[in-house]
Motif scaffolding. Sequence first.
Motif, PDB file in Angstrom:
ATOM      1  N   ASP A  35       0.809  -1.222   0.000  1.00 54.83           N
ATOM      2  CA  ASP A  35       0.000   0.000   0.000  1.00 54.83           C
ATOM      3  C   ASP A  35       0.837   1.263   0.000  1.00 54.83           C
ATOM      4  O   ASP A  35       0.294   2.368  -0.031  1.00 54.83           O
ATOM      5  N   GLN A  36       2.166   1.120   0.027  1.00 57.08           N
ATOM      6  CA  GLN A  36       3.024   2.297   0.174  1.00 57.08           C
ATOM      7  C   GLN A  36       2.913   3.254  -1.008  1.00 57.08           C
ATOM      8  O   GLN A  36       3.008   4.471  -0.840  1.00 57.08           O
ATOM      9  N   PHE A  37       2.696   2.729  -2.214  1.00 58.36           N
ATOM     10  CA  PHE A  37       2.539   3.582  -3.393  1.00 58.36           C
ATOM     11  C   PHE A  37       1.281   4.439  -3.265  1.00 58.36           C
ATOM     12  O   PHE A  37       1.301   5.648  -3.531  1.00 58.36           O
ATOM     13  N   HIS A  38       0.193   3.796  -2.856  1.00 63.11           N
ATOM     14  CA  HIS A  38      -1.071   4.529  -2.686  1.00 63.11           C
ATOM     15  C   HIS A  38      -0.954   5.558  -1.553  1.00 63.11           C
ATOM     16  O   HIS A  38      -1.432   6.689  -1.684  1.00 63.11           O
ATOM     17  N   ASN A  39      -0.320   5.155  -0.460  1.00 61.13           N
ATOM     18  CA  ASN A  39      -0.159   6.077   0.667  1.00 61.13           C
ATOM     19  C   ASN A  39       0.611   7.323   0.251  1.00 61.13           C
ATOM     20  O   ASN A  39       0.182   8.452   0.511  1.00 61.13           O
ATOM     21  N   VAL A  40       1.754   7.100  -0.393  1.00 60.87           N
ATOM     22  CA  VAL A  40       2.612   8.234  -0.765  1.00 60.87           C
ATOM     23  C   VAL A  40       1.895   9.141  -1.760  1.00 60.87           C
ATOM     24  O   VAL A  40       1.996  10.371  -1.673  1.00 60.87           O
ATOM     25  N   ARG A  41       1.154   8.551  -2.701  1.00 59.44           N
ATOM     26  CA  ARG A  41       0.411   9.378  -3.661  1.00 59.44           C
ATOM     27  C   ARG A  41      -0.593  10.268  -2.931  1.00 59.44           C
ATOM     28  O   ARG A  41      -0.782  11.443  -3.273  1.00 59.44           O
TER      29      ARG A  41
END
Length: 521
Positions: free
Chosen positions: A384-390
């Motif tokens: 989920d890190q990509f979604h979080n950072v976005r």
Amino acid sequence: MSLQWLTLMVILTGISHVTDSYKILCLFPHTAKSHFFMAEALMKGLAAKGHQVTMISHFPQKTPIPNYRDISLVGSMPEYVNQVPLDTVATGHVYTTISFLAHIGYDNCKNTMEFPAMKKFVAANEKFDLIVTELFNTDCLLGYVYRQHTPFIALSSSVMMPWAYARFGNPDNPSYMGNHFLYHGNRMTFPERVINVLYQEGLKLVYKFVFDRPANELAKKYFGESLPPLSEIAKNTSLLLVNSHFSLNQPRPLLPNIVEVGGIHLQPPEHKLSKDLKEFIDGAKHGVVIFSLGSSVKADTFPPDKRDAFVQAFSELPQRVLWKWEGDTLPGQPKNVKIVKWLPQMDVLGHPNVRLFVTHGGLMGTTEAAYSGVPMVGIPLFGDQFHNVRSYVLQGIAVTLDYHTISKSTVLSSLKEVLENPSYKENALRIQKALNDRPLSPLDTAIFWTEYAVRHGGAPHLRSAAIELAWYQYLLLDVIAVLFLAVAVVMAVFYFIVKKLFSLCLKTRNEKKTKPKAKRS
């Protein structure tokens, strides 16, 4: 007040306390400590209120806690699970994350059920008022929940997983709800929306075949062949406590039995720093940069070129850098960099000298940064890190540093963008204010709804009727088909009527043309 009345009040208070005390079991076999923090916070909070809590996990308490009982799973899983090299997971591909989660979920269930401590617990057949599980990468242990005939709730230590929506009948619209595993926010371009739809629906099918089927096989092995499908058991989940908050993770529609408790593990910083940490941070005239990749990924597995890129970039900063580094030494360590194997992260982030948090984008750590009003540089690696950072980029509190293009120049550019542009700090303070402005703390909110589920026998009145509908009924495809058919019939009838009238008119006209004229006398 008379002695008799005082005695009566004490007795009644005691009776009330006893009747409001529940036996609560938390089944938490996942090995990631960052996930465990959420469950631990809730169970400790419930124990503090007088409930009898039993925690089955890999993280038993070091010192006894009143009303809190541990059943340890330590030793049931191999050590490699919590020592993941960076290049193993940082591929940027969704299938890498999915295959990793599926593999860990299967092994985790199998090893847990065959572990002696778990076998002994299952055989005891102890009764509880409520069971707490994690909604993540396997539903295998729902077989135990079903056998106990006990109300149960779930925790999600991340934003909701793609396969979580269906079991609650919660709206899941990919036009503005970015996928859990993609670098998508709530405002997407047309190509992003196309990809989002494909992944959103595709991952539900993947879960069915890659996660659910193997879990069903295991569950039937341990809990009997008569066990119904785990997906059907999952629909009886009374409540989902999600570790997100609309101020930070973007708003989305949620049913009443899905409650956001983002930051449940947060406590105000105590600033009880060790002497060397305190001196290092206090003495930083230009502030401090914190660099941590969380509890699951080992930073000292950085490839040498990427490690050196950070070392060289940090050496050119006027700020001091506190780097969570598991190794004993850091090659080429600059004078302004201090390495530590463990960080009291909340205490450090809460220090007024901290200017920036460099993170992999895990939800626990980034929520701590938001709680402390600290802007970020995000290096998403997996999950989920990509979604979080976005989400944080869209909020103006972070920039993204792509792992695959890490170099001295890209690292330095990202750091300077946040450190030298005051808007990031201003936005971080704005988010901090919104995140902390709630009628109840996240923990108190979670405790209230947990007790609510017990008081109301699983609170079936919270559940949406949508979970009882077939997919074509939920999407109104049957209604659309009937309406389309009705419109088609009406149009067909209209067409034939018009055609018939036109034919009659044409026939009459032709008859007038062909009719012989009367001769004049």
